[in-house]
Design an enzyme around this catalytic site. Structure first.
Site, mmCIF file in Angstrom:
data_model
loop_
_atom_site.group_PDB
_atom_site.id
_atom_site.type_symbol
_atom_site.label_atom_id
_atom_site.label_comp_id
_atom_site.label_asym_id
_atom_site.label_seq_id
_atom_site.Cartn_x
_atom_site.Cartn_y
_atom_site.Cartn_z
ATOM 1 N N GLU A 33 0.816 -1.219 0.000
ATOM 2 C CA GLU A 33 0.000 0.000 0.000
ATOM 3 C C GLU A 33 0.850 1.269 0.000
ATOM 4 O O GLU A 33 0.416 2.313 -0.486
ATOM 5 C CB GLU A 33 -0.972 0.001 1.186
ATOM 6 C CG GLU A 33 -2.092 -1.037 1.081
ATOM 7 C CD GLU A 33 -1.679 -2.430 1.593
ATOM 8 O OE1 GLU A 33 -0.482 -2.630 1.912
ATOM 9 O OE2 GLU A 33 -2.558 -3.310 1.666
ATOM 10 N N PHE B 57 -11.087 -8.010 13.953
ATOM 11 C CA PHE B 57 -10.015 -8.380 13.034
ATOM 12 C C PHE B 57 -9.722 -7.226 12.073
ATOM 13 O O PHE B 57 -10.630 -6.700 11.431
ATOM 14 C CB PHE B 57 -10.405 -9.652 12.258
ATOM 15 C CG PHE B 57 -9.337 -10.064 11.274
ATOM 16 C CD1 PHE B 57 -8.079 -10.454 11.713
ATOM 17 C CD2 PHE B 57 -9.588 -10.046 9.910
ATOM 18 C CE1 PHE B 57 -7.088 -10.818 10.811
ATOM 19 C CE2 PHE B 57 -8.607 -10.416 8.995
ATOM 20 C CZ PHE B 57 -7.354 -10.796 9.452
ATOM 21 N N LYS C 40 -17.790 -1.226 6.668
ATOM 22 C CA LYS C 40 -18.252 -2.237 5.715
ATOM 23 C C LYS C 40 -19.779 -2.241 5.567
ATOM 24 O O LYS C 40 -20.295 -2.445 4.466
ATOM 25 C CB LYS C 40 -17.745 -3.612 6.150
ATOM 26 C CG LYS C 40 -17.600 -4.587 5.000
ATOM 27 C CD LYS C 40 -16.822 -5.811 5.422
ATOM 28 C CE LYS C 40 -16.783 -6.834 4.312
ATOM 29 N NZ LYS C 40 -16.046 -8.038 4.711
#
Ligand SMILES: Cc1ncc(C[n+]2csc(CCOP(=O)(O)OP(=O)(O)O)c2C)c(N)n1
Length: 580
Positions: free
Chosen positions: A70, A132, A182
């Site tokens: 990244e 996570f 999300k």
């Protein structure tokens, strides 16, 4: 997804009037299209998968470059932004994906590079549970972004992206980050897009005040030894023409900061050179002899000023700068002009009288002679010994007629490349200036080549910096972007070694490197390469590199213990520049 439904989506994507129910992820992509995005540098992962899935349907409209780390995405986006003037866009997943972007974001912030970073985040119901790959990227990126925002609901997406682009590219440009939970990616919204045209209490288009312009013109008109310093702000404002007109009309010698290079052609008769720690001799010492100092789109960085207590104390200072926080920050001004460089120069031009200062200009040319005899002649035209970095850059500059985009990493090779490449075209010098990030050049060169495919893009990198992001060789191979790479290999972390030699009594504490075989390495990545160590091989090797159709790597084994001069030692006065 069938071919027909993909076509339907594509047709809808180019339809500006929409009030459809779509997912947050699709809204991300449609919003990016609205902002004219054609390229994304990124790396997928769990928390950003819905956005990647939406991107799949628009892959014919947006070119996604899959980097190998990244950090590479961020630097490639910077390279892209610096040559196109458009914000560079990158995607990363949550947790390590997001934190890997941080170095590039910090680099973009200090070098005023517009960038929009989109990270995935864990769903809202897991926030704060150490889920996570949960990390507080909003907290982490706060000090190094111009703006950041966490999206928790799908309907916020078009608004957040519109704000992001507006903030990234206006005023003093910079990086912004949008972290999208999300659930907001999966959830739906009634989509419509409205570009941002203004934000309360954010004023990115300050107009120069008439009294400031008059005061500045008056100082310039009365000056005997005016001296203009230009920086990155001139390129960002696209004020190259106005800069040239002003110095020509008033006969002002002009010098560049590291990031200002290429805003004025190096062969312009009023261009006197490069400022800073390893800049040219005259531009540094004569700062303390001018009577009016005009700084345009630069921020008086410590690498330019050296010791502030002895910097240009005799001069009246005019500072043209879009970021009000920079005015009077390091150097006290006589006239501060809070404005975009183009607007300010445009306003100044009619008030400035025609003038010439031949004696004063001659003082710079006298210094040039001294520097040539003491430094440049030996650096560019050595007759014996190992290859010196400067002769490679000198020949490269001649062979490319100063028209290539030069992307440099950080260290001795960077200073040599920027000293000896004679830029002729604007937006041709891409380097990590403020942060000095090793590992910048390889991915930034990829981004620059993607942004300006018709121009020659040459990365100049040290053996140390190359090994920091060399995995992006795989990205270069996959994209077949015709980036030309020159490793100037001195088997040392050369710039640190130079300081150890000069200021730490030759104690080379962990700076010597036993390197891999760069040619085998390059070939393993599918990129053709060869290595040279003899001066007679420089010319044909550069031809081979330049003539090669695809990407190519040239390793030049150079003198191990060459030092870069002139040098203003850290914290010393610009008057104390050392020539040897
Ligand atoms: C990420 C990062 N770590 C450390 C440094 C400190 N640093 C500045 S220049 C330099 C040496 C660079 O060596 P190399 O890439 O071989 O280039 P050279 O100076 O030899 O041309 C180092 C370690 C840095 N600028 N960036």
């Amino acid at each position: 997804m069938t071919e027909t439904s993909t076509k339907k989506r594509l047709a809808e994507a180019s339809d500006p009037v929409r009030n459809r129910i779509i997912t947050g992820s699709e809204a991300v992509i449609l919003s990016l299209l609205e902002e004219g995005v054609d390229t994304i540098f990124g790396y997928p992962g769990g928390a950003i998968m819905p956005i990647y899935d939406a991107l799949y349907h628009y892959r014919h409209k947006i070119n996604h470059i899959l980097v190998r780390h990244e950090q590479g995405a961020a630097h490639a986006a910077q390279g892209y932004a610096r040559v196109t003037g458009k914000p560079g866009v990158c995607f990363a997943t949550s947790g390590p994906g997001a934190t890997n972007l941080i170095t590039g974001i910090a680099d973009a912030q200090i070098d005023s590079t517009p960038m929009v970073c989109i990270t995935g985040q864990v769903p809202v119901h897991l926030l704060g549970t150490d889920a996570f790959q949960e990390t507080d990227v909003i907290g982490i990126s706060m000090p190094v972004t111009k703006w950041n925002y966490r999206v928790t609901r799908p309907e916020e997406i078009p608004w957040a992206i519109a704000q992001a682009f507006y903030i990234a590219r206006t005023g003093r440009p910079g990086p912004v980050l949008i972290d999208i939970a999300k659930n907001a990616q999966f959830g739906t919204l009634e989509y419509s897009y409205k570009k941002c045209t203004g934000i309360r209490s954010y004023r990115p288009f300050p107009q120069p005040r008439e009294e400031d312009i008059k005061a500045a013109a008056d100082l310039i008109n009365r000056a005997k030894r005016p001296y203009l310093l230009f920086g990155h702000g001139v390129l960002i404002a696209k004020a190259e023409k106005e800069l040239q007109q002003l110095i020509e009309k008033a006969g002002i010698p002009a010098a560049s900061t590291l990031l200002g290079l290429s805003a004025l052609p190096c062969d312009h008769p009023l261009y006197v050179g490069f400022l800073g720690m390893h800049g040219n001799y005259g531009p540094n010492i004569l700062t303390n002899k001018c009577d009016v100092l005009i700084a345009v789109g630069m921020r008086f960085d410590d690498r330019v000023t050296g010791d502030l207590k002895t910097y240009a104390k005799q001069a009246k200072v005019i500072h043209i700068e879009i970021d009000p926080a920079e005015i009077d920050k390091n150097v006290k001004t006589t006239v501060g002009i809070h404005a975009d460089a183009k607007d300010a120069l445009h306003a100044l031009l009619p008030l400035v009288k025609k003038n010439q200062h031949p004696e004063w200009l001659r003082a710079f040319r006298e210094c040039d002679k001294t520097e040539y005899e003491k430094v440049i002649r030996h650096a560019c035209f050595p007759e014996k010994g190992k290859i010196r970095m400067a002769e490679v850059i000198h020949q490269l500059s001649e062979k490319t007629r100063g028209e290539a985009i030069i992307v440099t990493d950080v260290g001795q090779h960077q200073m040599i490349a920027t000293r000896y490449y004679k830029f002729k075209k604007p937006h041709s010098n891409i380097s990590s200036g403020g942060l000095g990030t090793m590992g910048f050049a390889l991915p930034a060169a990829l981004g620059a080549k993607i942004g300006q495919p018709q121009r020659e893009v040459i990365a100049i990198i040290g053996d140390g910096g190359f090994q920091m992001t060399m995995q992006e060789m795989a990205t270069i191979f996959q994209t077949q972007a015709a980036v030309k790479i020159i490793i100037l290999n001195n088997e040392f972390l050369g710039m640190v070694r130079q300081w150890q030699q000069l200021f730490f009594e030759n104690r080379y504490s962990f700076t010597e490197m036993i390197n891999p075989d760069f040619i085998q390495l390059s070939k393993a990545f599918g990129i053709e390469a060869h290595s040279i160590s003899d001066r007679k091989d420089i010319a044909w090797s550069l031809d081979k590199l330049l003539d090669h159709k695809g990407p190519y790597l040239l390793e030049v084994k150079v003198e191990k213990e060459e030092n870069v001069f002139p040098m203003v030692p850290s914290g010393a006065s610009v008057s104390d520049v050392r020539l040897e």
